[in-house]
Write an enzyme that holds these catalytic residues in place. Sequence first.
Site, PDB file in Angstrom:
ATOM      1  N   ARG A  44       5.058   4.543 -14.748  1.00 47.39           N
ATOM      2  CA  ARG A  44       3.569   4.284 -14.620  1.00 47.39           C
ATOM      3  C   ARG A  44       2.686   2.873 -14.237  1.00 47.39           C
ATOM      4  O   ARG A  44       1.974   2.508 -13.492  1.00 47.39           O
ATOM      5  CB  ARG A  44       3.225   5.785 -14.798  1.00 47.39           C
ATOM      6  CG  ARG A  44       1.929   5.648 -13.519  1.00 47.39           C
ATOM      7  CD  ARG A  44       1.304   7.317 -13.855  1.00 47.39           C
ATOM      8  NE  ARG A  44       0.502   7.444 -15.238  1.00 47.39           N
ATOM      9  CZ  ARG A  44       0.032   8.109 -15.988  1.00 47.39           C
ATOM     10  NH1 ARG A  44      -0.158   9.378 -14.743  1.00 47.39           N
ATOM     11  NH2 ARG A  44      -0.250   8.295 -16.257  1.00 47.39           N
ATOM     12  N   GLU A  50      -7.323  16.776  -7.785  1.00 43.23           N
ATOM     13  CA  GLU A  50      -7.181  16.806  -8.674  1.00 43.23           C
ATOM     14  C   GLU A  50      -8.783  16.910  -9.254  1.00 43.23           C
ATOM     15  O   GLU A  50      -9.485  16.911  -8.942  1.00 43.23           O
ATOM     16  CB  GLU A  50      -6.517  15.342 -10.019  1.00 43.23           C
ATOM     17  CG  GLU A  50      -7.337  14.474  -8.972  1.00 43.23           C
ATOM     18  CD  GLU A  50      -5.974  12.708  -9.714  1.00 43.23           C
ATOM     19  OE1 GLU A  50      -5.494  13.381 -10.578  1.00 43.23           O
ATOM     20  OE2 GLU A  50      -6.175  11.753  -8.834  1.00 43.23           O
ATOM     21  N   LYS A  94      -3.593   3.724 -11.740  1.00 42.50           N
ATOM     22  CA  LYS A  94      -4.019   3.990 -11.861  1.00 42.50           C
ATOM     23  C   LYS A  94      -4.559   3.021 -12.091  1.00 42.50           C
ATOM     24  O   LYS A  94      -4.359   1.711 -13.808  1.00 42.50           O
ATOM     25  CB  LYS A  94      -3.020   4.360 -13.803  1.00 42.50           C
ATOM     26  CG  LYS A  94      -3.883   4.955 -14.476  1.00 42.50           C
ATOM     27  CD  LYS A  94      -3.398   5.779 -15.562  1.00 42.50           C
ATOM     28  CE  LYS A  94      -4.096   6.899 -16.678  1.00 42.50           C
ATOM     29  NZ  LYS A  94      -5.295   7.624 -16.228  1.00 42.50           N
TER      30      LYS A  94
HETATM   31  N1  PMP Z   1      -5.544  12.350 -13.154  1.00 40.67           N
HETATM   32  C1  PMP Z   1      -6.387  11.011 -13.355  1.00 40.67           C
HETATM   33  C2  PMP Z   1      -6.865  11.106 -11.856  1.00 40.67           C
HETATM   34  C3  PMP Z   1      -5.906  10.046 -14.711  1.00 40.67           C
HETATM   35  O1  PMP Z   1      -6.771   9.781 -14.683  1.00 40.67           O
HETATM   36  C4  PMP Z   1      -5.390  11.058 -15.721  1.00 40.67           C
HETATM   37  C5  PMP Z   1      -5.337  11.027 -16.570  1.00 40.67           C
HETATM   38  N2  PMP Z   1      -6.454  11.089 -17.721  1.00 40.67           N
HETATM   39  C6  PMP Z   1      -4.318  12.071 -14.837  1.00 40.67           C
HETATM   40  C7  PMP Z   1      -4.866  12.674 -13.945  1.00 40.67           C
HETATM   41  C8  PMP Z   1      -3.423  12.892 -15.927  1.00 40.67           C
HETATM   42  O2  PMP Z   1      -2.623  12.555 -16.226  1.00 40.67           O
HETATM   43  P1  PMP Z   1      -1.327  12.424 -17.362  1.00 40.67           P
HETATM   44  O3  PMP Z   1      -1.547  13.594 -17.695  1.00 40.67           O
HETATM   45  O4  PMP Z   1      -0.241  11.334 -16.968  1.00 40.67           O
HETATM   46  O5  PMP Z   1      -2.200  11.803 -18.916  1.00 40.67           O
END
Ligand code: PMP
Length: 285
Positions: free
Chosen positions: A52, A184, A151
């Site tokens: 990622r 989200e 990200k």
């Molecule tokens: N959405 C956002 C905006 C994030 O920054 C994150 C990570 N902190 C997540 C969802 C969750 O992703 P992950 O399970 O890969 O940590």
Amino acid sequence: MPRIIFMNDRLVPEDQAKVSVFDHGLLYGDGVFEGLRSYSGKVFRLEAHIDRLYASARAICLEIPLAKEVVSKAVNDTLAANGLSDGYVRLVITRGAGSLGLDPNKTSHPQVIVIADTISLYPREFYEKGLRIVTASTQRTQSAALSPRIKSLNYLNNIMAKLEGLRAGCVEALMLNHKGEVAECTGDNVFVVRDGRLLTPPPDAGILEGITRNAVMELATAAGIDCREVTLVRHDLYTADECFLTGTAAEVIPVVDIDGRTIGSGMPGPVTRRLTDAFHELVRR
Ligand code: PMP
């Protein structure tokens, strides 16, 4: 004890880990990052995080100057150098130092930084009783402007929503996309349970495709729980039987109140508990 940081090609004490004030990561949020967890000395889904990271970098035309294997090793080495077997790792790639203009072509070397620290989890009470969250008025950035799948070091969109949550006394806030659909939370993905079925917004709702999210979807499928990516609106959350969030730091955390409305029974539900247990089991393995 000073922490040990990986900077570009070596481990250095934290007081020697420095970036230039001309780094475009600082000046413009031009860069990408990952947050990872290690459990009993093993990084959870390291390869998925590395993939990622490189995809995020690719999407902003940032070439990470190290091979994936080298960055993976740096993550493990940094944890080991800090004596951490259960820890949190922040992997940061900045565009590097450049001129004061936006032009990324006028920067020199991208900086590769790995920070390992202990993890500060939400209080236990939140897991036992569930979280209260609110919907932020700040919309999730549209993909056409900046894809939430990247990200990037530019988290102001999420921070604006987080501020709204905090002002309402909540540690997380729900973000909707420009169509009013559920995207989200500020740093976590969202799931609901309806009639025994698990539902979560699809990537094109404007989300970061969470690695914890993907793990939970796999665990649900393996446990015979029907799991689907579907467009959700607030009505679906308000009327859900259960709701929970997923993220590297939070793991799986129940939500029992959204915008002052009680979700389901007002207590973490059976499907949430089952998936929480399955997730703990998975990370133990
Ligand atoms: N959405 C956002 C905006 C994030 O920054 C994150 C990570 N902190 C997540 C969802 C969750 O992703 P992950 O399970 O890969 O940590």
